[in-house]
Design an enzyme around this catalytic site. Sequence first.
Site, PDB file in Angstrom:
ATOM      1  CE  LYS A 107      30.741  32.269  43.028  1.00 46.95           C
ATOM      2  NZ  LYS A 107      31.934  31.493  42.646  1.00 46.95           N
TER       3      LYS A 107
HETATM    4  C1  LIG Z   1      33.042  31.644  41.845  1.00 46.90           C
HETATM    5  C2  LIG Z   1      34.172  30.722  41.939  1.00 46.90           C
HETATM    6  C3  LIG Z   1      35.450  31.072  41.433  1.00 46.90           C
HETATM    7  C4  LIG Z   1      35.720  32.375  40.726  1.00 46.90           C
HETATM    8  O1  LIG Z   1      35.670  33.491  41.588  1.00 46.90           O
HETATM    9  P1  LIG Z   1      35.503  34.972  41.011  1.00 46.90           P
HETATM   10  O2  LIG Z   1      35.347  35.844  42.188  1.00 46.90           O
HETATM   11  O3  LIG Z   1      34.246  34.921  40.150  1.00 46.90           O
HETATM   12  O4  LIG Z   1      36.700  35.278  40.198  1.00 46.90           O
HETATM   13  C5  LIG Z   1      36.476  30.159  41.587  1.00 46.90           C
HETATM   14  N1  LIG Z   1      36.279  28.952  42.174  1.00 46.90           N
HETATM   15  C6  LIG Z   1      35.062  28.580  42.658  1.00 46.90           C
HETATM   16  C7  LIG Z   1      34.915  27.226  43.269  1.00 46.90           C
HETATM   17  C8  LIG Z   1      33.974  29.449  42.561  1.00 46.90           C
HETATM   18  O5  LIG Z   1      32.769  29.060  43.044  1.00 46.90           O
END
Ligand SMILES: *Cc1c(COP(=O)(O)O)cnc(C)c1O
Length: 495
Positions: A110
Amino acid sequence: MKMRYISTRDKTISLKASQAIIQGISKDGGLFVPENIPLVNIEKLKNLNYKDLAYEIMKGFLTDFSDGDLKECIDKAYNEKFDTPEIAPLVEVGGKFYLELYHGPTIAFKDMALSILPHLLETAMKINDIKEEVVILTATSGDTGKAALEGFANVHGIKIVVFFPEDGVSEIQKLQMKTQEGNNTFVVGINGNFDHAQNGVKKLFNDVEFVETLKKDNYILSSANSINIGRLIPQIVYYFHSYFTLLRQGKISEGEKINVCVPTGNFGNILAAFYARRMGLPINRFICASNDNKVLTDFFESGIYDRRRDLKLTSSPSMDILISSNLERFLFHMSSEDDKLISQIMKDLVEKGYYEFNKDKLVDFFGAYTDEGEVLETIDQVFKKHDYLLDTHTAVAARAYEKYEAEYKDETKLVIASTASPFKFASSVAEAIGINVEDKSEFEIVDELAAKANIKVPEAVLSLKEKEILHENKCNKEEMKDMVVGFLKVGGNND
Ligand SMILES: *Cc1c(COP(=O)(O)O)cnc(C)c1O
């Protein structure tokens, strides 16, 4: 020519990039998508460093940002906050390439977007001459909240409020949030689960009286969730970066196609890869990996998206999701931008709990899922065989790809999006590689994990030990509004 952003549910609604970033979601409930996707010159980009590449990719989308402003946003985002100069290193393990997207301040992917979104938003406010102060309201199941806090801390003209479920986040995640610095941050634990927090925040957004009260005191509400184009666009960059890294290392030849496999929740990360291909990146196939909440696996197999099932809590909590919001954008593009259709199926999803989409149009996308037992098994196997430690989310992707590979006998080179540091989900990972975690504190587990895997504990985890708890706020779900009002000190007598 300035790029316009149109709504997936009504193409006649169109905004400039900066406006779409401020607004987040379209008034008709649709998501903003770029009206056309800029093509890039691969030859010109292939030797650029991460920041210069980010600039070249993003300027094609953010056409109402000045060059200077965009460069400044990028400089503020991708700096020493990341613990590696490459920002997103690519690591070869057993013939596959892991794109490590977790070297930012909160050790999950993120950060790739949330370290720049606050600066894009601040710039967008300036471009549109908005004088009010923005209040970011977010409910989090862990990763988004901390990454948003870290990104928005001390950003001028913005305040951020994060609600997390007291019993629904890992110890590390909770500590990360409760120790957050910055005089514009406010963190509150909810007595309840993630749904309570999420619904409470949605209620506040729809509370007309509340929104009016804020307005009187010069505040406007905004959110930092993954449907904002200001989060999506920065994510396109690292797919190009991974391809160019492969090229420079001589692992692929010019023009050679690669596959990408992405552990998916809200469909934001994998959608960014799809945009990268539309811009000219040679991607062969997209493998969408799910955990036990395998709505998307079923969808890519049958064309039926069916959320009528119970949410399962897994060891990869950031993918515990039944409605993948960003899929709407993908379907808009795959249906030749049929806004009437998208509007209808999204209505079906709300009213009937499912919808059907022409499966033949889902070309080059494959779904596969990994169950809880397989997650732990995969972490253990990869560690034993290659001395490389996967987090639970990345393990979901690694195993899902093995299933795809076995079925399709595809030998295309593979990039796997590695979305979190194993230390962020330390107990699950430790358990997977045979460490006894019973009766141990989170920090003891972290230390044992580091010792056994012979890797350094990331600074983001180490520093938590020394940090002071700055946020002790707790409330019931009925009290969320009072908490925000108290923090912002609004609703006083303005006469
Ligand atoms: C948010 C997240 C995901 C999923 O990503 P999306 O863009 O919502 O599909 C996968 N792994 C981690 C560690 C995340 O924080």
